[in-house]
Design a protein around this motif. Structure first.
Motif, PDB file in Angstrom:
ATOM      1  N   ARG A 140       0.832  -1.206   0.000  1.00  0.00           N
ATOM      2  CA  ARG A 140       0.000   0.000   0.000  1.00  0.00           C
ATOM      3  C   ARG A 140       0.868   1.258   0.000  1.00  0.00           C
ATOM      4  NH1 ARG A 140      -5.148  -0.238   4.036  1.00  0.00           N
ATOM      5  NH2 ARG A 140      -6.538  -1.536   2.765  1.00  0.00           N
ATOM      6  N   TYR A 141       1.894   1.234   0.812  1.00  0.00           N
ATOM      7  CA  TYR A 141       2.770   2.403   0.931  1.00  0.00           C
ATOM      8  C   TYR A 141       3.497   2.676  -0.383  1.00  0.00           C
ATOM      9  CZ  TYR A 141       6.103   5.607   3.167  1.00  0.00           C
ATOM     10  OH  TYR A 141       6.847   6.712   3.529  1.00  0.00           O
ATOM     11  N   ALA A 142       4.000   1.611  -1.009  1.00  0.00           N
ATOM     12  CA  ALA A 142       4.812   1.778  -2.220  1.00  0.00           C
ATOM     13  C   ALA A 142       3.987   2.206  -3.425  1.00  0.00           C
ATOM     14  CB  ALA A 142       5.549   0.479  -2.531  1.00  0.00           C
ATOM     15  N   THR A 143       2.722   1.776  -3.478  1.00  0.00           N
ATOM     16  CA  THR A 143       1.894   2.060  -4.657  1.00  0.00           C
ATOM     17  C   THR A 143       0.905   3.194  -4.436  1.00  0.00           C
ATOM     18  OG1 THR A 143       0.198   0.466  -3.967  1.00  0.00           O
ATOM     19  CG2 THR A 143       2.006  -0.366  -5.353  1.00  0.00           C
ATOM     20  N   LYS A 144       0.677   3.550  -3.160  1.00  0.00           N
ATOM     21  CA  LYS A 144      -0.355   4.534  -2.807  1.00  0.00           C
ATOM     22  C   LYS A 144      -1.739   4.069  -3.277  1.00  0.00           C
ATOM     23  CE  LYS A 144       2.763   7.223  -1.059  1.00  0.00           C
ATOM     24  NZ  LYS A 144       3.866   6.261  -1.024  1.00  0.00           N
ATOM     25  N   ARG A 145      -1.922   2.744  -3.256  1.00  0.00           N
ATOM     26  CA  ARG A 145      -3.209   2.129  -3.587  1.00  0.00           C
ATOM     27  C   ARG A 145      -3.669   1.308  -2.378  1.00  0.00           C
ATOM     28  NH1 ARG A 145      -1.416  -0.534  -9.420  1.00  0.00           N
ATOM     29  NH2 ARG A 145      -0.636   1.381 -10.423  1.00  0.00           N
ATOM     30  N   ASP A 146      -4.918   0.827  -2.407  1.00  0.00           N
ATOM     31  CA  ASP A 146      -5.401   0.136  -1.212  1.00  0.00           C
ATOM     32  C   ASP A 146      -6.074  -1.209  -1.466  1.00  0.00           C
ATOM     33  OD1 ASP A 146      -7.701   1.069  -2.413  1.00  0.00           O
ATOM     34  OD2 ASP A 146      -8.623   1.771  -0.554  1.00  0.00           O
ATOM     35  N   LYS A 147      -6.213  -1.643  -2.696  1.00  0.00           N
ATOM     36  CA  LYS A 147      -6.898  -2.914  -2.980  1.00  0.00           C
ATOM     37  C   LYS A 147      -5.883  -4.067  -3.034  1.00  0.00           C
ATOM     38  CE  LYS A 147     -10.913  -0.835  -3.687  1.00  0.00           C
ATOM     39  NZ  LYS A 147     -10.505   0.567  -3.482  1.00  0.00           N
ATOM     40  N   MET A 148      -6.375  -5.258  -2.660  1.00  0.00           N
ATOM     41  CA  MET A 148      -5.532  -6.454  -2.672  1.00  0.00           C
ATOM     42  C   MET A 148      -6.300  -7.608  -3.300  1.00  0.00           C
ATOM     43  SD  MET A 148      -2.489  -5.955  -1.309  1.00  0.00           S
ATOM     44  CE  MET A 148      -2.041  -7.662  -1.006  1.00  0.00           C
ATOM     45  N   ILE A 149      -5.568  -8.470  -3.992  1.00  0.00           N
ATOM     46  CA  ILE A 149      -6.151  -9.678  -4.565  1.00  0.00           C
ATOM     47  C   ILE A 149      -5.378 -10.884  -4.038  1.00  0.00           C
ATOM     48  CG2 ILE A 149      -6.533 -10.978  -6.701  1.00  0.00           C
ATOM     49  CD1 ILE A 149      -6.917  -8.258  -8.094  1.00  0.00           C
ATOM     50  N   ALA A 150      -6.138 -11.879  -3.570  1.00  0.00           N
ATOM     51  CA  ALA A 150      -5.558 -13.115  -3.045  1.00  0.00           C
ATOM     52  C   ALA A 150      -6.295 -14.292  -3.685  1.00  0.00           C
ATOM     53  CB  ALA A 150      -5.652 -13.142  -1.523  1.00  0.00           C
ATOM     54  N   PHE A 151      -5.958 -15.504  -3.251  1.00  0.00           N
ATOM     55  CA  PHE A 151      -6.478 -16.706  -3.900  1.00  0.00           C
ATOM     56  C   PHE A 151      -7.209 -17.611  -2.907  1.00  0.00           C
ATOM     57  CE2 PHE A 151      -3.235 -15.140  -6.669  1.00  0.00           C
ATOM     58  CZ  PHE A 151      -3.659 -15.470  -7.955  1.00  0.00           C
ATOM     59  N   TYR A 152      -8.280 -18.234  -3.398  1.00  0.00           N
ATOM     60  CA  TYR A 152      -8.972 -19.226  -2.590  1.00  0.00           C
ATOM     61  C   TYR A 152      -8.019 -20.380  -2.271  1.00  0.00           C
ATOM     62  CZ  TYR A 152     -13.386 -16.933  -3.757  1.00  0.00           C
ATOM     63  OH  TYR A 152     -14.406 -16.027  -3.898  1.00  0.00           O
ATOM     64  N   GLY A 153      -8.102 -20.867  -1.043  1.00  0.00           N
ATOM     65  CA  GLY A 153      -7.268 -21.986  -0.627  1.00  0.00           C
ATOM     66  C   GLY A 153      -5.965 -21.570   0.015  1.00  0.00           C
ATOM     67  N   CYS A 154      -5.552 -20.326  -0.196  1.00  0.00           N
ATOM     68  CA  CYS A 154      -4.278 -19.880   0.366  1.00  0.00           C
ATOM     69  C   CYS A 154      -4.433 -19.496   1.836  1.00  0.00           C
ATOM     70  CB  CYS A 154      -3.728 -18.701  -0.421  1.00  0.00           C
ATOM     71  SG  CYS A 154      -2.947 -19.177  -1.978  1.00  0.00           S
ATOM     72  N   PHE A 155      -3.379 -19.695   2.582  1.00  0.00           N
ATOM     73  CA  PHE A 155      -3.338 -19.332   3.997  1.00  0.00           C
ATOM     74  C   PHE A 155      -2.195 -18.346   4.196  1.00  0.00           C
ATOM     75  CE2 PHE A 155      -1.806 -19.669   8.323  1.00  0.00           C
ATOM     76  CZ  PHE A 155      -2.972 -19.675   9.071  1.00  0.00           C
ATOM     77  N   HIS A 156      -2.540 -17.188   4.763  1.00  0.00           N
ATOM     78  CA  HIS A 156      -1.525 -16.150   4.964  1.00  0.00           C
ATOM     79  C   HIS A 156      -1.399 -15.717   6.425  1.00  0.00           C
ATOM     80  CE1 HIS A 156      -1.046 -15.801   0.654  1.00  0.00           C
ATOM     81  NE2 HIS A 156      -2.348 -15.617   0.515  1.00  0.00           N
ATOM     82  N   GLY A 157      -2.187 -16.310   7.312  1.00  0.00           N
ATOM     83  CA  GLY A 157      -2.085 -15.964   8.721  1.00  0.00           C
ATOM     84  C   GLY A 157      -3.442 -15.722   9.351  1.00  0.00           C
TER      85      GLY A 157
END
Length: 449
Positions: A140-157
């Motif tokens: 977010r800081y580097a791009t000055k954007r706020d949206k994120m895309i992730a994947f079904y089935g993934c675990f990130h915490g």
């Protein structure tokens, strides 16, 4: 009594769980948070190499490695010596406010493992979840954007930001209310269950088309997307590898739109696949990488590794009290030495050995639907019927429990898969024992159909 340091295969001396283990499990139920998930009543007392001894003197072969954490084995002498030496000199000062020699030393070494001509910078955390949280903020800081895309089935915490990206099991999100806004999930290229019948090398083209022609046109304009985060091999999702072309095309899309490509290597990194990072098998160069688990052989450490042009946030933008603790850094430096000195190559070699010896399992066993992975990250999918691919989570659970009672520690992943993630120092004798034991367990499970 034979201890964990005196054998390479299991020795069981009591019924499981033993009397001492039963007492501790009962005490645990009384005083510990019930949010933990325990697959079987192992009460560990000590460990050496790939062996774990419980409180009753039973010795197990560990093919879970603390969920892929104990990369160099339990209590490797060189890691223990590094921890002891550092603990006697300096335990903590906080790298956010002061300097340690080991901070830039480990950061430089980690950066050099990442391909690409651009220099890398590192931020140390206490865990994989923290690394993902930081990567999310950095994107977010580097791009000055706020949206994120992730994947079904993934675990990130499981922290609130990382949980917003996680889409592994609904129980992990249930009851916590609204999570981080601006996160969209899309399917992961799961070749075994590809609705269009693609192979492990071709599955996923339609997902990329959906991303470009649906998500970007109907939900998020790509100029608003800060990052796309993906596990190159899903961990909790079932040890499912993404095809090389998929990762390559995902990188192309990210570069085309100025989106940060974030690769979550918490479980798949640090030599487990026979290379430093699983994404290297696809020949890509992510903008941000998250690491933890095997990075310090069991000590709590994580890392965000990013291109210098990306990690350019200002002082105070992000910090940590304990991340990059000197004792954990010492363990990580010793871990890297061991990986470079042969363990990473052994992971490749033993992974090839295991895959060669399980290549016929889908023909040999009617409930084994798929065997997949890379290096010592092996997933075995258990189904009720190979034709319909009906998931058989109950049979998978029975195999995990049966293996425990035969002295082999394994864990499940996804709805119905087994995962093998042993320490990277295992040998053929230990691999043979594990595979023989799993064959027995699979045969027993087949009788339940």
């Amino acid at each position: 009594m034979i201890t964990a340091s005196e054998t390479k295969t299991p020795r069981l001396v009591t019924a499981l769980p033993g009397p001492k283990a039963k007492q501790i499990v009962e005490r645990d139920a009384k005083f510990m948070s019930p949010s933990f998930t325990r697959d079987y009543p192992l009460v560990a007392k000590s460990g050496h190499g790939a062996m774990v001894e419980d409180v009753d003197g039973n010795v197990f072969l560990d093919f879970a490695a603390g969920i892929a954490v104990c990369s160099t084995g339990h209590c490797h002498p060189k890691v223990v010596a590094a921890i002891q030496k550092q603990a006697a000199e300096l335990i903590h000062m906080s790298g956010t406010d002061f300097y340690y020699e080991s901070l830039p030393l480990l950061a430089e070494r980690l950066g050099k493992t990442i391909p690409g001509s651009e220099d890398k910078k590192v931020f140390f955390t206490n865990s994989g979840s923290e690394a993902v949280e930081g990567a999310l903020k950095l994107a977010r800081y580097a791009t000055k954007r706020d949206k994120m895309i992730a994947f079904y089935g993934c675990f990130h915490g499981r922290t609130m930001g990382s949980l917003s990206l996680t889409a592994s099991k609904s129980t992990q999100r249930k009851g916590f209310g609204a999570l981080l806004s601006g996160v969209e999930h899309i399917p992961y290229p799961y070749a075994y269950r590809c609705a269009l019948g693609h192979t492990a090398e071709t599955c996923g083209a339609e997902i990329l088309e959906t991303l470009e022609n649906q998500i970007f046109k109907r939900l998020f304009d790509p100029t608003e997307v800060a990052g796309i985060i993906i596990e190159p091999i899903q961990g909790e999702g079932g040890y499912v590898p993404a095809p090389k072309f998929f990762l390559q095309e995902l990188q192309r899309i990210c570069r085309q739109h100025g989106i940060m490509l974030i690769v979550d290597e918490v479980q798949s990194g640090m030599g487990r696949t026979g290379k430093w990072w699983a994404f290297e098998h696809a020949g890509i160069e992510p903008d941000i990488i998250t690491s933890a688990k095997g990075i310090a052989s069991g000590m709590p450490l994580g890392a965000i590794i990013a291109k210098s042009s990306v990690m350019n946030w200002k002082p105070g933008s992000h910090g940590t009290t304990f991340g990059g603790n000197p004792v954990c850094l010492a363990a990580s430096l010793a871990t890297m030495d061991l990986l470079e000195d042969g363990m990473m190559e052994n992971a490749r070699k033993m992974g090839d050995y295991i895959f060669a010896n399980t290549a016929d399992w889908t023909n040999k066993f009617k409930i084994v639907g798929d065997v997949r992975g890379k290096g010592l990250m092996v997933g075995i999918e258990i189904v009720r019927d190979q034709r319909t691919k009906e998931r058989a989570g109950d049979l998978r659970n029975a195999i995990v429990d049966s293996a425990f009672h035969k002295g082999l520690l394994v864990l499940g992943a996804g709805e119905n898969s087994l995962r093998l993630s042993p320490p990277l120092l295992i040998d053929e004798e230990q691999a043979d024992f594990a595979l023989r034991t799993l064959e027995e367990c699979v045969r027993e499970a087949e009788k339940k159909i």
